[in-house]
Design a protein around this motif. Structure first.
Motif, PDB file in Angstrom:
ATOM      1  N   THR A  87       7.474  28.305  47.117  1.00  0.00           N
ATOM      2  CA  THR A  87       8.578  28.893  47.875  1.00  0.00           C
ATOM      3  C   THR A  87       8.518  28.394  49.318  1.00  0.00           C
ATOM      4  N   THR A 100       7.861  30.050  51.814  1.00  0.00           N
ATOM      5  CA  THR A 100       6.715  30.678  52.482  1.00  0.00           C
ATOM      6  C   THR A 100       5.381  30.112  51.998  1.00  0.00           C
ATOM      7  N   ASP A 116       4.195  30.138  48.778  1.00  0.00           N
ATOM      8  CA  ASP A 116       3.632  30.752  47.568  1.00  0.00           C
ATOM      9  C   ASP A 116       3.882  29.861  46.358  1.00  0.00           C
ATOM     10  N   GLU A 120       9.300  22.054  46.906  1.00  0.00           N
ATOM     11  CA  GLU A 120       9.627  23.329  47.538  1.00  0.00           C
ATOM     12  C   GLU A 120      11.045  23.725  47.136  1.00  0.00           C
TER      13      GLU A 120
END
Length: 159
Positions: free
Chosen positions: A34, A36, A38, A126
């Motif tokens: 993600t 962020t 993760d 991503e």
């Protein structure tokens, strides 16, 4: 004895170095994350080049067909926007071996078969981005560093 030497010489001239050293496929670990950072496992990823497509779930390793053409990657997950990437095909040591040893015929054979080329071995896409992975940025034991593609080189999502 002369016949054996002649046979070996003909074999060396008609077979590319990379064809002998490399399989027609090589492993590529595909991960998704993600914005962020993760990791997301289990996303459906499709890897496509001029030899066809292979599907893999993110977090797993696929056997990718070697080619002189770049590899387009699309990963889909119902909870995230698509993740797009292009893996740049680069000549491997087999091609340079052909050139250094004077195997022009071998270099042509390996180029046409794709065995003279390799993609990055570990990529992290991503979600929501389009990235480029170049094997020249690869470091052992780590995912290949990605770059943003120029607008004209953005991979196109396939259905």
């Amino acid at each position: 004895m002369k016949n054996l030497i002649a046979l070996l010489a003909v074999g060396a001239l008609t077979t590319g170095c990379a064809s002998v050293v490399n399989d027609s496929t090589h492993p590529m670990k595909v991960e998704t994350k993600t914005a962020t950072g993760d990791l997301v496992t289990g996303a459906e990823c499709k890897l496509t080049n001029d030899y066809g497509s292979v599907s893999v779930k993110s977090g797993d390793t696929a056997q990718v067909r070697r080619s002189s053409k770049d590899l387009d990657i699309v990963c889909k997950d119902p909870k995230n926007p698509d993740a797009l990437a292009r893996a740049i095909s680069r000549a491997n040591a087999g091609m340079f071996g052909n050139i250094i040893l004077g195997g022009g015929i071998g270099a042509i054979i390996d180029h046409n078969k794709g065995t003279a080329y390799t993609y990055p071995t570990w990529v992290q896409l991503e979600f929501g981005k389009s990235l480029v992975f170049d094997r020249t940025n690869e470091k052992d034991g780590a995912p290949t560093l990605a770059t943003q593609p120029p607008a004209a080189a953005t991979p196109v999502a396939t259905k």
